[in-house]
Every structure is written in structure tokens, then in C-alpha cells.
Scaffold this motif. Structure first.
Motif, PDB file in Angstrom:
ATOM      1  N   LEU A   1      -3.799   5.335   6.686  1.00 13.01           N
ATOM      2  CA  LEU A   1      -3.439   3.917   6.581  1.00 13.01           C
ATOM      3  C   LEU A   1      -4.674   3.055   6.343  1.00 13.01           C
ATOM      4  O   LEU A   1      -4.642   2.105   5.550  1.00 13.01           O
ATOM      5  CB  LEU A   1      -2.717   3.457   7.857  1.00 13.01           C
TER       6      LEU A   1
ATOM      7  N   ASP B   1      -2.270   9.845  10.296  1.00 15.81           N
ATOM      8  CA  ASP B   1      -1.774   8.562   9.806  1.00 15.81           C
ATOM      9  C   ASP B   1      -2.771   7.419   9.927  1.00 15.81           C
ATOM     10  O   ASP B   1      -2.918   6.621   8.992  1.00 15.81           O
ATOM     11  CB  ASP B   1      -0.484   8.181  10.542  1.00 15.81           C
TER      12      ASP B   1
ATOM     13  N   LYS C   1      -5.242   0.950   2.835  1.00 14.07           N
ATOM     14  CA  LYS C   1      -5.356  -0.509   2.946  1.00 14.07           C
ATOM     15  C   LYS C   1      -6.684  -1.010   2.374  1.00 14.07           C
ATOM     16  O   LYS C   1      -6.711  -1.988   1.610  1.00 14.07           O
ATOM     17  CB  LYS C   1      -5.226  -0.926   4.408  1.00 14.07           C
TER      18      LYS C   1
ATOM     19  N   THR D   1       2.996   6.634   4.140  1.00 17.87           N
ATOM     20  CA  THR D   1       2.182   7.848   4.290  1.00 17.87           C
ATOM     21  C   THR D   1       3.042   9.080   4.558  1.00 17.87           C
ATOM     22  O   THR D   1       2.554  10.208   4.479  1.00 17.87           O
ATOM     23  CB  THR D   1       1.161   7.690   5.433  1.00 17.87           C
TER      24      THR D   1
ATOM     25  N   ILE E   1       2.656  -1.373   3.645  1.00 15.02           N
ATOM     26  CA  ILE E   1       2.038  -0.078   3.930  1.00 15.02           C
ATOM     27  C   ILE E   1       2.474   0.370   5.323  1.00 15.02           C
ATOM     28  O   ILE E   1       2.193  -0.306   6.314  1.00 15.02           O
ATOM     29  CB  ILE E   1       0.497  -0.158   3.864  1.00 15.02           C
ATOM     30  N   ASP E   2       3.161   1.515   5.395  1.00 12.68           N
ATOM     31  CA  ASP E   2       3.696   1.954   6.671  1.00 12.68           C
ATOM     32  C   ASP E   2       3.684   3.480   6.764  1.00 12.68           C
ATOM     33  O   ASP E   2       3.375   4.174   5.793  1.00 12.68           O
ATOM     34  CB  ASP E   2       5.129   1.435   6.849  1.00 12.68           C
ATOM     35  N   ARG E   3       4.048   3.987   7.939  1.00 14.24           N
ATOM     36  CA  ARG E   3       4.067   5.427   8.182  1.00 14.24           C
ATOM     37  C   ARG E   3       5.345   6.091   7.674  1.00 14.24           C
ATOM     38  O   ARG E   3       5.404   7.310   7.579  1.00 14.24           O
ATOM     39  CB  ARG E   3       3.939   5.711   9.687  1.00 14.24           C
TER      40      ARG E   3
END
Length: 358
Positions: free
Chosen positions: A216, A212, A220, A167, A17-19
């Protein structure tokens, strides 16, 4: 970058999971996906048009073929799957080929089903691009297509090699498509995490602005809740039924509206009906309904809806896969406390509709 390890009895897999997409290459390398591998990227026409540059860049760097289909629930059928099978065979796909699902929940479901059945199973990677798919459908192993007006009637349980959530994709969604994912997030708060509900209540403005840090966090938390549940009951025979909270009525609304009501909004409406039934069947305090309704208003989620085609609505509910000896609901005894496999009569359902969303 955040990581979640989704555990199951066969083989675990990771969710990254990242930007942004910068670390996708590293994730591919970690899973021994090389430039020489024959890769097939499956998407829909809308996603392809929005992210054409990114897709073509990936295609230039890897041995990748691309196929897309018309967006929407009406493409979630065997005809679409047949076209993909034909495309794979025409382009010499084999057991070592890798599929990539690049899109929302429908793309993920279709790609996962194809991967589970083509040559008796090949690897696939899930890159969800919608909020709904990022917080919910990208994990869990459920793959399916619709048949004879029954949602997800034909399917399999099959896990991806890994999931990559960015995201960055959410910034391209319109407001309605973005809000579509909030319904499932609220569901996770209702069934397992009251702190998540409070976070939504306090931070709704930042979430609607697609900041963000907030995105996030809720991605999560939602996936963490789901991963813990599916570890205990991968094949949805018992405790995993709590993830279906609100979905029985939701599927009826989707089908009877010919999918003009999106899945996330249908789930939101379905939860209100289930909450109203829970007041009578599980002694749920009435304050819960008011709390959830107020949260819906903050996110512009629907809390009123009239079922016009009641026969189609009831047909879809009666043919729900989770039914046992009648219409079966997951109910709520309190926030974070569910009661599964509760049989509900048609009169109870009709009354709850009138007292809630109608």
C-alpha cells in the motif's frame, strides 16, 4: 482506504487504494453508477480465468456484458480494438454506457482508447490487477496501441471516471509478474523520491512476501509522484518527460525481443543504460549505478542483457514518440534531479550498452 486526487485542467478524478474490493460498490455509487447502467467489462483471458467468480458476481449484480481477448503485447493492436467496437455495437452500447478495464496495463490502454473514441468518448473505470499497472499505468491518461513495430504509436489522452486499486489482486500474481512492477517503482524513487529507494532497500523481504502495508505504501507513493508530475504537464510536452526515464531503451528491448522481455524488466535495463549515459552527459556520480544495480539484485531484476536484433532495437528507438531532432533521452544529474530532452548519438548509445547491460 487511501485516496489520491489526480488533478488536471479538465476534470479531476480519484484513485481508491485498498486491501480488497469491498468498497467498490460504494465507489460506484459515489460516481452515480447504478445497477441499471449498461456496463461493459473488458479484460483478457488470463485475468478472466483467475477472477472468474468475482467477474460473474459483478455481472449478476449489474447490467454488465463481458468481453476478453488474448493476453500479451501482441494483442495490443487495432484488430483487438475493432473486435471491441463490434462487440459494443452488437450489444447496443451508447453514449451513456460505461466501460470497465479489468486487468493489467494492456487492458487499461486498450479500454481507455476505445472509451476515448467510441461515439466520440464514453466513460470508463480502471481496475488494475497487475503490480505494474497499479503503480504506474492506471493513471496519467495515456491510451494507445502498437502499430508497425512501434510501441504505443497510435493513441490519445483520456482520463477514467475513477481508478480502484486493490492489493488483493497482487496475491494471485506469480513471482515474475510481480517483479515486473518493481522496475517502475524504482524509477519513481530515482527521479523523485530517494526515501522510496531506501524503503525498497530496507523492506525488500516484506515486499517480496506481498505484505499489505508495504505494498500500500509503495503504490500510494508511486501514484502520488506521478499525479503531481502529470498535473504540471498532462500532454507530455515538458516536465512529464521525466516519467520516461529508462523507457527509450526499454521500448527498443521490448520490440527487438518480440516482447519476450516484459515492460517492467525492460525499463529496469533501460534505466541502467540511461544512468551510464548520464555519467558522461550529465556528470552523474558513478555510485548511483552501483546503488541501483545492488537494489536490482535484491529483487531479482535483470542487470545484464544482450541485444540480439540490434537493427530492430535501433528502429524502435529511432521511432520513439519523444524524439526531437534525433534520439532523445531523459538523463539523471543526480537522484531526484533529471535532465529532459537530451539528444544522444548512436555511438554514445552503443558505448553505454557495452559499459552497462551487455
Amino acid at each position: 482506504m487511501n485516496e489520491i486526487l489526480v488533478k488536471n485542467k479538465n476534470e479531476d478524478y480519484r484513485v481508491y487504494i485498498d486491501r480488497n474490493m469491498f468498497k467498490l460498490k460504494k465507489s460506484l455509487e459515489e460516481h452515480k453508477v447504478k445497477k441499471g447502467n449498461r456496463i461493459f467489462l473488458i479484460t483478457d483471458d488470463n485475468v478472466y480465468n483467475i477472477h472468474k467468480n468475482l467477474i460473474e458476481k459483478f455481472q449478476n449484480n449489474y447490467n454488465c456484458n463481458i468481453i476478453s481477448f488474448k493476453p500479451g503485447e501482441n494483442s495490443k493492436n487495432y484488430s483487438t480494438i475493432q473486435n471491441i467496437y463490434s462487440f459494443l455495437l452488437k450489444n447496443n452500447a451508447d453514449r451513456n454506457s460505461i466501460l470497465i478495464a479489468f486487468g493489467g496495463g494492456i487492458v487499461g490502454d486498450i479500454t481507455g482508447f476505445v472509451a476515448s473514441t467510441f461515439m466520440r468518448g464514453i466513460k470508463y473505470i480502471n481496475i488494475p490487477t497487475t503490480f505494474l499497472s497499479q503503480v504506474d499505468s492506471c493513471i496519467g491518461g495515456k491510451t494507445a496501441y502498437n502499430y508497425n513495430e512501434v510501441k504505443n504509436a497510435i493513441g490519445s489522452f483520456y482520463n477514467p471516471l475513477f481508478v480502484y486499486v486493490s492489493t488483493e489482486f497482487l496475491k494471485t500474481l506469480n513471482e515474475e509478474e510481480f517483479i515486473n512492477g518493481i522496475g517502475e517503482v524504482i524509477k519513481y524513487g530515482v527521479i523523485k523520491n530517494n526515501k522510496l529507494l531506501n524503503f525498497l532497500d530496507v523492506n525488500y523481504k516484506q515486499i517480496l512476501e506481498k505484505q499489505d502495508d508495504e505494498l500500500l505504501y509503495i503504490i500510494k507513493e508511486s501514484l502520488y509522484i506521478k499525479s503531481n508530475v502529470i498535473y504540471k504537464d498532462f500532454h507530455d510536452k515538458g516536465i512529464r518527460n521525466i516519467l520516461n526515464f529508462g523507457h527509450t531503451v526499454a521500448h527498443g528491448i521490448e520490440v527487438s525481443s518480440n516482447y519476450s522481455i516484459s515492460h517492467g524488466k525492460a525499463v529496469a535495463l533501460g534505466m541502467l543504460v540511461a544512468i551510464k549515459i548520464s555519467e558522461k552527459k550529465a556528470n552523474l556520480p558513478q555510485e548511483v549505478y552501483k546503488k541501483i544495480e545492488q537494489l536490482y539484485k535484491k529483487f531479482s531484476l535483470p542487470y545484464k542483457y544482450k541485444v540480439d536484433n540490434y537493427s530492430s532495437f535501433l528502429y524502435a528507438i529511432k521511432h520513439d514518440k519523444k524524439n526531437t531532432n534525433g534520439i532523445t533521452f531523459t538523463l539523471l544529474e543526480d537522484i531526484e534531479s533529471c535532465k529532459i530532452k537530451v539528444n544522444i548519438g548512436e555511438k554514445d548509445l552503443t558505448a553505454a550498452l557495452k559499459e552497462s547491460i551487455n
